[in-house]
Design a protein around this motif. Structure first.
Motif, short mmCIF file in Angstrom:
data_model
loop_
_atom_site.label_atom_id
_atom_site.label_comp_id
_atom_site.label_asym_id
_atom_site.label_seq_id
_atom_site.Cartn_x
_atom_site.Cartn_y
_atom_site.Cartn_z
N GLN A 58 0.83 -1.21 0.00
CA GLN A 58 0.00 0.00 0.00
C GLN A 58 0.86 1.26 0.00
OE1 GLN A 58 -2.38 -0.95 3.47
NE2 GLN A 58 -4.17 -1.32 2.19
N MET A 59 1.93 1.26 0.78
CA MET A 59 2.81 2.44 0.80
C MET A 59 3.49 2.63 -0.56
SD MET A 59 4.58 2.67 4.56
CE MET A 59 5.30 1.04 4.56
N MET A 60 3.96 1.53 -1.17
CA MET A 60 4.64 1.63 -2.45
C MET A 60 3.69 2.09 -3.56
SD MET A 60 7.72 0.96 -1.68
CE MET A 60 8.54 0.67 -3.21
N GLY A 69 1.17 4.06 -3.10
CA GLY A 69 0.65 5.38 -2.78
C GLY A 69 -0.72 5.37 -2.11
N ALA A 70 -1.24 4.19 -1.81
CA ALA A 70 -2.58 4.08 -1.23
C ALA A 70 -2.69 4.78 0.11
CB ALA A 70 -2.98 2.61 -1.07
N PHE A 71 -1.60 4.87 0.88
CA PHE A 71 -1.64 5.54 2.18
C PHE A 71 -1.68 7.06 2.02
CE2 PHE A 71 -0.24 1.59 4.21
CZ PHE A 71 -0.98 1.65 5.38
N PHE A 72 -1.40 7.55 0.83
CA PHE A 72 -1.27 8.97 0.63
C PHE A 72 -2.44 9.60 -0.10
CE2 PHE A 72 2.91 6.93 0.65
CZ PHE A 72 3.40 7.48 1.81
N ASP A 73 -3.46 8.81 -0.40
CA ASP A 73 -4.65 9.33 -1.10
C ASP A 73 -5.54 10.11 -0.16
OD1 ASP A 73 -3.78 8.20 -3.42
OD2 ASP A 73 -4.95 6.37 -3.18
#
Length: 71
Positions: free
Chosen positions: A63-65, A67-71
């Motif tokens: 998820q971090m790679m 970008g899911a944590f940054f949405d």
């Protein structure tokens, strides 16, 4: 006399790799992808609790790679 620090044989090792930096957005360690609560409680966790955390680490990293944590 040496201290006897014995752990159960099925006790998973800590996933810590010595890169202890908490990412400000995800609140996960950049080295091992655990939360601060998981890091602090690691030695008190049962082997099953440790395995559950370890099972979540790959998903968190993905998820971090992505970008899911940054949405």
């Amino acid at each position: 006399m040496t201290a006897n620090c014995s752990f159960p044989p099925n006790d998973p090792p800590s996933p810590c790799i010595g890169v202890c930096v908490i990412h400000p957005q995800t609140q996960l360690c950049e080295g091992c992808s655990r939360t601060l609560d998981e890091i602090a409680a690691w030695w008190d966790y049962t082997p099953n609790q440790k395995r559950r955390v370890i099972e979540q680490l790959e998903t968190r990293l993905t998820q971090m790679m992505s970008g899911a944590f940054f949405d």
